[in-house]
Design an enzyme around this catalytic site. Structure first.
Site, short mmCIF file in Angstrom:
data_model
loop_
_atom_site.label_atom_id
_atom_site.label_comp_id
_atom_site.label_asym_id
_atom_site.label_seq_id
_atom_site.Cartn_x
_atom_site.Cartn_y
_atom_site.Cartn_z
NE ARG A 177 -8.14 2.15 -5.38
CZ ARG A 177 -6.93 2.60 -4.59
NH1 ARG A 177 -5.13 2.35 -5.45
NH2 ARG A 177 -6.05 1.84 -3.66
NE ARG B 207 -1.08 6.93 1.22
CZ ARG B 207 -1.83 5.46 2.41
NH1 ARG B 207 -1.24 6.02 3.56
NH2 ARG B 207 -1.79 4.36 2.04
CD1 TRP B 208 7.01 6.03 -3.03
CD2 TRP B 208 6.92 7.21 -5.13
NE1 TRP B 208 8.37 6.62 -4.02
CE2 TRP B 208 7.63 6.92 -4.51
CE3 TRP B 208 6.55 6.89 -6.10
CZ2 TRP B 208 9.18 7.03 -5.99
CZ3 TRP B 208 7.68 7.22 -6.71
CH2 TRP B 208 8.30 7.44 -7.05
CD GLU C 12 -13.33 -4.71 -1.26
OE1 GLU C 12 -12.47 -5.57 -1.14
OE2 GLU C 12 -14.87 -5.35 -0.74
CG ASN C 13 -8.17 -2.32 -5.24
OD1 ASN C 13 -7.78 -2.54 -4.69
ND2 ASN C 13 -8.39 -1.14 -4.06
CD1 TRP C 14 -12.71 -5.72 -8.84
CD2 TRP C 14 -12.22 -5.01 -10.66
NE1 TRP C 14 -12.25 -6.37 -9.56
CE2 TRP C 14 -12.11 -5.81 -10.61
CE3 TRP C 14 -12.59 -4.09 -11.54
CZ2 TRP C 14 -11.72 -6.43 -11.33
CZ3 TRP C 14 -11.26 -4.70 -13.08
CH2 TRP C 14 -11.03 -6.19 -13.24
NE ARG D 91 -4.16 6.63 -7.18
CZ ARG D 91 -4.71 6.61 -5.92
NH1 ARG D 91 -4.38 7.81 -5.08
NH2 ARG D 91 -4.21 5.17 -5.20
CG ASP E 13 -1.70 0.96 0.78
OD1 ASP E 13 -2.62 1.19 0.26
OD2 ASP E 13 -3.17 0.98 2.29
N GLY E 14 0.26 2.70 -0.21
CA GLY E 14 0.87 3.55 -0.32
C GLY E 14 1.91 4.10 -1.43
C1 IPE Z 1 -5.67 -3.19 -0.07
O1 IPE Z 1 -5.05 -1.34 -0.57
C2 IPE Z 1 -6.10 -3.22 -1.39
C3 IPE Z 1 -4.41 -3.52 -2.11
C4 IPE Z 1 -3.02 -3.56 -1.30
C5 IPE Z 1 -4.52 -4.05 -3.39
P1 IPE Z 1 -6.18 -0.30 0.03
O2 IPE Z 1 -5.54 0.77 -0.84
O3 IPE Z 1 -6.93 -0.45 -1.44
O4 IPE Z 1 -7.34 -0.51 0.93
P2 IPE Z 1 -7.70 0.75 1.72
O5 IPE Z 1 -9.57 0.51 1.07
O6 IPE Z 1 -7.16 2.10 1.80
O7 IPE Z 1 -8.36 0.12 2.56
C1 IPE Z 2 -1.65 0.41 -3.69
O1 IPE Z 2 -1.06 1.80 -4.00
C2 IPE Z 2 -2.03 -0.40 -4.62
C3 IPE Z 2 -3.09 -0.64 -4.91
C4 IPE Z 2 -4.40 -0.78 -4.16
C5 IPE Z 2 -3.62 -1.24 -6.46
P1 IPE Z 2 -2.54 2.77 -3.05
O2 IPE Z 2 -3.00 3.07 -4.76
O3 IPE Z 2 -3.81 2.19 -2.64
O4 IPE Z 2 -1.92 4.07 -2.85
P2 IPE Z 2 -2.41 5.23 -1.51
O5 IPE Z 2 -3.12 4.21 -0.48
O6 IPE Z 2 -3.51 5.49 -2.61
O7 IPE Z 2 -1.61 5.66 -1.01
MG MG Z 3 -4.34 2.33 -0.58
#
Ligand code: IPE
Ligand code: IPE
Ligand code: MG
Length: 269
Positions: A96, A49-50, A92-94, A58, A45-46
């Site tokens: 986005r 934000r990085w 849940e990432n769907w 992003r 994760d991150g």
């Molecule tokens: C969790 O990260 C899923 C992956 C790392 C693929 P998210 O960034 O989507 O998690 P939440 O929704 O902030 O908890």
């Molecule tokens: C994790 O990084 C990658 C995925 C969830 C696909 P994020 O995209 O969630 O990064 P932040 O949490 O917005 O910084």
């Molecule tokens: Mg994240």
């Protein structure tokens, strides 16, 4: 200090590459080879934000995240972790923005194409868990190809969690088992933990020993709820694209200094 001594000092003592290398060997030496986690799972994760902190889109965070995937995969091979599972895309990432989802899917396809050589070089078998049918057909095809090409590799199983959600996995498991009961193939009394395990996406993987989540968030986000039952949890503020071998070795050392009691008392261990 003479000029020569100063140069020597700067080149060999304070050279950042050498400093990082020394730190790596120091950490590596401390790792106990006998208690390496058998199954390491990572919530990467991150990335967003990085990128934001650097004034970038992003997408740049996601691209740089793939470098960390390579480094951490190689580090796991180096210390003999047999199972590494990476959370790459959740159910849940769907939700986005469409453009980000498309980019992540394209990145998946290009990374698979690029990394097949690396997987073979290190004798790594690729595996995937999740609702893979939901992925774009190109991604499904590439994934199938790499899984097929690496199926005889034996050093480590690298599992990508893609379109993965633990609640979806458990729901699917209950549906499959119910159907078998309905057909009379199993009776309810025969439903035990082993049977449930055998219906999960992770049926070929052992329970998770260590879960690492980067970026400072301290939550599970629908990842391997069943399989994490007795995992050790490790959270770090480091953002995923900045995550290095040294960070991983620190996490392993931290894990090795914990007492895993599995309900027993210290004295019983
Ligand atoms: C969790 O990260 C899923 C992956 C790392 C693929 P998210 O960034 O989507 O998690 P939440 O929704 O902030 O908890
Ligand atoms: C994790 O990084 C990658 C995925 C969830 C696909 P994020 O995209 O969630 O990064 P932040 O949490 O917005 O910084
Ligand atoms: Mg994240």
């Amino acid at each position: 200090m003479s000029l020569r001594a100063l140069l020597f000092h700067l080149l060999l003592v304070e050279n950042p590459v050498i400093v990082i290398f020394k730190e790596m060997s120091r950490l590596l030496e401390q790792i106990n080879k006998d208690t390496i986690p058998q199954h390491l799972a990572i919530i990467m994760d991150g990335n967003g934000r990085w990128a934001k902190a650097k004034g970038m889109f992003r997408s740049m965070g996601h691209e740089n995240g793939t470098k960390a995937v390579r480094e951490i995969t190689e580090a796991c091979v180096e210390i003999n972790v047999p199972y590494l599972t990476l959370y790459a895309f959740s159910t849940e990432n769907w939700n986005r923005p469409k453009i980000e989802v498309e980019l992540l899917m394209r990145l998946l396809v290009s990374s698979l194409k690029k990394e097949i050589k690396l997987l073979d070089k290190h004798n790594i078998k690729l595996n995937a868990i999740g609702n893979l049918d939901a992925l774009p057909s190109k991604a499904q095809k590439e994934l199938r190809d790499v899984i097929e090409k690496t199926k005889n590799n034996t050093k480590m199983t690298l599992t990508l969690a893609l379109s993965y959600g633990s609640r979806e996995e458990i729901t699917k498991t209950i549906q499959e088992i119910s159907l078998k009961v309905k057909k009379g193939l199993i009776s309810p009394e025969n439903i035990d933990e082993k049977l449930i395990n055998n219906h999960l996406y992770t049926q070929d993987l052992p329970d998770v020993d260590l879960l690492i989540r980067t970026s400072g968030e301290q939550r599970i986000s629908n990842f391997l709820l069943w399989q994490l039952a007795y995992a050790e949890l490790y959270f770090t503020d480091v953002l995923w694209p900045d995550y290095t071998k040294n960070h991983l070795f620190e996490a392993i050392l931290n894990y090795q200094n914990r007492e895993r009691r599995f309900g027993k008392t210290s004295e019983q261990l």
